[in-house]
Write a protein that holds these residues in place. Structure first.
Motif, PDB file in Angstrom:
ATOM      1  N   SER A  59       0.026  -9.416   5.081  1.00 29.80           N
ATOM      2  CA  SER A  59      -1.238  -9.766   5.710  1.00 29.80           C
ATOM      3  C   SER A  59      -1.546  -8.857   6.891  1.00 29.80           C
ATOM      4  O   SER A  59      -2.669  -8.356   7.040  1.00 29.80           O
ATOM      5  CB  SER A  59      -1.190 -11.227   6.176  1.00 29.80           C
ATOM      6  N   ARG A  60      -0.547  -8.607   7.732  1.00 29.73           N
ATOM      7  CA  ARG A  60      -0.765  -7.763   8.912  1.00 29.73           C
ATOM      8  C   ARG A  60      -1.014  -6.319   8.517  1.00 29.73           C
ATOM      9  O   ARG A  60      -1.788  -5.611   9.163  1.00 29.73           O
ATOM     10  CB  ARG A  60       0.431  -7.877   9.867  1.00 29.73           C
TER      11      ARG A  60
ATOM     12  N   ASP B 214      -0.939  -2.706  14.313  1.00 29.52           N
ATOM     13  CA  ASP B 214      -0.145  -1.533  14.656  1.00 29.52           C
ATOM     14  C   ASP B 214       1.362  -1.767  14.579  1.00 29.52           C
ATOM     15  O   ASP B 214       2.137  -0.810  14.625  1.00 29.52           O
ATOM     16  CB  ASP B 214      -0.505  -1.042  16.067  1.00 29.52           C
ATOM     17  N   ASP B 215       1.798  -3.033  14.503  1.00 31.01           N
ATOM     18  CA  ASP B 215       3.237  -3.290  14.456  1.00 31.01           C
ATOM     19  C   ASP B 215       3.806  -3.138  13.050  1.00 31.01           C
ATOM     20  O   ASP B 215       4.999  -3.352  12.835  1.00 31.01           O
ATOM     21  CB  ASP B 215       3.551  -4.691  15.007  1.00 31.01           C
ATOM     22  N   VAL B 216       2.966  -2.756  12.096  1.00 33.32           N
ATOM     23  CA  VAL B 216       3.424  -2.465  10.736  1.00 33.32           C
ATOM     24  C   VAL B 216       3.500  -0.945  10.575  1.00 33.32           C
ATOM     25  O   VAL B 216       2.554  -0.237  10.917  1.00 33.32           O
ATOM     26  CB  VAL B 216       2.466  -3.058   9.682  1.00 33.32           C
ATOM     27  N   SER B 217       4.626  -0.457  10.084  1.00 32.22           N
ATOM     28  CA  SER B 217       4.817   0.994   9.971  1.00 32.22           C
ATOM     29  C   SER B 217       3.792   1.607   9.016  1.00 32.22           C
ATOM     30  O   SER B 217       3.256   0.931   8.122  1.00 32.22           O
ATOM     31  CB  SER B 217       6.235   1.312   9.471  1.00 32.22           C
TER      32      SER B 217
ATOM     33  N   GLU C 270       4.322   3.748   6.689  1.00 31.06           N
ATOM     34  CA  GLU C 270       4.845   3.764   5.321  1.00 31.06           C
ATOM     35  C   GLU C 270       4.630   2.410   4.637  1.00 31.06           C
ATOM     36  O   GLU C 270       4.191   2.347   3.481  1.00 31.06           O
ATOM     37  CB  GLU C 270       6.337   4.115   5.330  1.00 31.06           C
ATOM     38  N   THR C 271       4.951   1.327   5.358  1.00 27.56           N
ATOM     39  CA  THR C 271       4.774  -0.011   4.787  1.00 27.56           C
ATOM     40  C   THR C 271       3.302  -0.303   4.524  1.00 27.56           C
ATOM     41  O   THR C 271       2.947  -0.852   3.471  1.00 27.56           O
ATOM     42  CB  THR C 271       5.354  -1.076   5.735  1.00 27.56           C
ATOM     43  N   ARG C 272       2.453   0.069   5.466  1.00 31.91           N
ATOM     44  CA  ARG C 272       1.025  -0.169   5.280  1.00 31.91           C
ATOM     45  C   ARG C 272       0.517   0.562   4.042  1.00 31.91           C
ATOM     46  O   ARG C 272      -0.269   0.023   3.260  1.00 31.91           O
ATOM     47  CB  ARG C 272       0.243   0.279   6.512  1.00 31.91           C
ATOM     48  N   ALA C 273       0.971   1.794   3.867  1.00 29.97           N
ATOM     49  CA  ALA C 273       0.536   2.577   2.706  1.00 29.97           C
ATOM     50  C   ALA C 273       0.983   1.925   1.400  1.00 29.97           C
ATOM     51  O   ALA C 273       0.227   1.881   0.424  1.00 29.97           O
ATOM     52  CB  ALA C 273       1.081   4.000   2.806  1.00 29.97           C
TER      53      ALA C 273
END
Length: 331
Positions: free
Chosen positions: A18-19, A25-28, A30-33
Motif C-alpha cells: 500500500s505504501r 519515501d520509506d519504501v525503497s 527497488e521495492t516500489r518498482a
C-alpha cells in the motif's frame, strides 16, 4: 484484484504494498518498482475514493496563475506546468489550473480553499507583496509559491535566482567591452521581473555605466521587434541587448537579423533569458540565460508539493536554483 494478492505474490506485507503504491519515501526504490510492475501486470487500480476518505486527502492540487499578463502564452511556463502535471499524475494527484486577477478584492481560488476541494495550492508569478499569499497564510492553508515574497511567517517557495541571471549576463557583456547595454524588460510588477531588472541595473551601477538604454515593453515578439528597431535608430545605439523574456527576445533577434546585425563583425550582442522559443524562425545560436530543464523543474516542484501535503517543515521547503549562461555566437 486486491492488495493482498499483490502482497502474496511478492512476499511482502499488505502495508508495504500500500505504501509503495502511494509513493511513500520509506519504501525503497527497488521495492516500489516491483510493486508497481506487479500492479500494472494485474491491471490493479487503487480505490481512490476510499483512500481519500481514509487519509483525509483530495489528491488534487490547484495551480493559481494571473489573468494579466497571461502566462499561458509563455512556452517556458506551459512546459513547466506540463512537467508538474505529469509528475504529480504518477502519484494519482490531479493538477487544476486556476486563473486569478491579483488586483481583485476577492480571489476566486479561495472558494476551492474554503470548500477544501484541493489539498494545497501552487501560486505562480508572485509579487514582492502578494495579497494572495497573505490571504492564504491568514487562512492557514498550505501553499507553494513559485517565487519569493515578503511575508510575516515562513512559507514554502521555489524560485530561480533571477537577479543572478541578468547580473551575470550584464557582467559578461561589460567584460567584452560593451558600455551601451540595453535591457528589454517586461511591463509588470511581478517579483521575478523586478529581480531580473535589478540584476541588470546593479551590474551597470557597479561598472559606472548608464542605464539609458533600459526599455520596459510588453512580453511580445512585436514589442521586442519594434523596440529593437527603435534602439538601433538612436544617435548612440546600444552595442548589446539583453532581454528578460524569450518572446520579445525572439522579436529582438528577428529585428537584428533583418538589419544584418545578429552575426558578423558589425553584430549587436544579444542575450535572451530562457533562450529563443522552439518555434523561432531565427536559426542563429543566440546567447542565453538558461534556468534549467523543464523536466528537472517539474520533478522538483512536484516533490515539494507532495512534501507540503505530508506536512513537512516549511523552512525545509525553500529551494533556490541557479541559472546557467550559454554564450552562443551573439555574445
Amino acid at each position: 484484484m486486491s492488495l493482498k494478492a499483490i502482497a502474496k505474490e511478492l512476499q511482502l506485507s499488505v502495508t508495504t504494498v500500500s505504501r509503495a503504491l502511494n509513493g511513500y519515501d520509506d519504501v525503497s526504490r527497488e521495492t516500489r518498482a516491483r510493486v508497481e510492475a506487479e500492479a500494472q501486470r494485474r491491471g490493479y487500480r487503487p480505490n481512490t475514493f476510499a483512500r481519500r476518505l481514509k487519509m483525509g486527502k483530495i489528491d488534487a492540487v490547484g495551480l493559481v496563475f494571473p489573468v494579466r499578463p497571461a502566462p499561458l502564452s509563455n512556452s517556458v511556463f506551459m512546459e513547466m506546468v506540463g512537467e508538474i502535471s505529469h509528475e504529480l499524475a504518477r502519484y494519482e494527484i490531479d493538477l487544476l489550473l486556476m486563473a486569478d486577477d491579483d488586483e481583485a478584492d476577492k480571489h476566486g481560488f479561495m472558494r476551492m480553499v474554503q470548500s477544501r476541494r484541493v489539498d494545497t495550492l501552487i501560486v505562480a508569478h508572485t509579487l514582492d507583496h502578494d495579497p494572495r499569499l497573505e490571504q492564504l497564510q491568514r487562512a492557514g492553508f498550505p501553499f507553494l509559491a513559485l517565487g519569493r515574497s515578503q511575508l510575516p511567517r515562513p512559507y514554502a517557495w521555489f524560485d530561480f535566482d533571477n537577479y543572478a541571471g541578468t547580473y551575470q549576463a550584464t557582467r559578461h557583456l561589460i567584460a567584452q567591452g560593451h558600455q551601451r547595454i540595453a535591457l528589454l524588460s517586461e511591463r509588470n510588477n511581478q517579483a521575478f521581473i523586478t529581480q531580473r531588472r535589478n540584476g541588470y541595473l546593479d551590474a551597470l551601477r557597479e561598472a559606472g555605466l548608464s542605464d539609458a538604454w533600459l526599455r520596459v515593453v510588453p512580453p511580445s515578439r512585436r514589442a521586442g521587434y519594434n523596440e529593437t528597431q527603435a534602439l538601433l535608430a538612436l544617435p548612440e545605439p546600444p552595442t548589446a541587448i539583453l532581454t528578460d523574456c524569450n518572446t520579445h527576445g525572439d522579436g529582438a533577434a528577428m529585428a537584428l537579423s533583418y538589419r544584418g546585425r545578429l552575426e558578423g563583425d558589425n553584430r549587436v550582442a544579444l542575450i535572451v533569458y530562457d533562450g529563443l522559443p522552439q518555434d523561432s524562425i531565427v536559426e542563429t545560436d543566440v546567447a542565453a540565460v538558461i534556468q534549467s530543464t523543464r523536466q528537472g523543474v517539474g520533478k522538483q516542484i512536484a516533490a515539494m508539493v507532495r512534501q507540503l501535503i505530508a506536512g513537512e517543515d516549511l523552512s525545509q521547503l525553500q529551494v533556490l536554483w541557479q541559472p546557467e549562461f550559454t554564450p552562443g555566437v551573439t555574445a
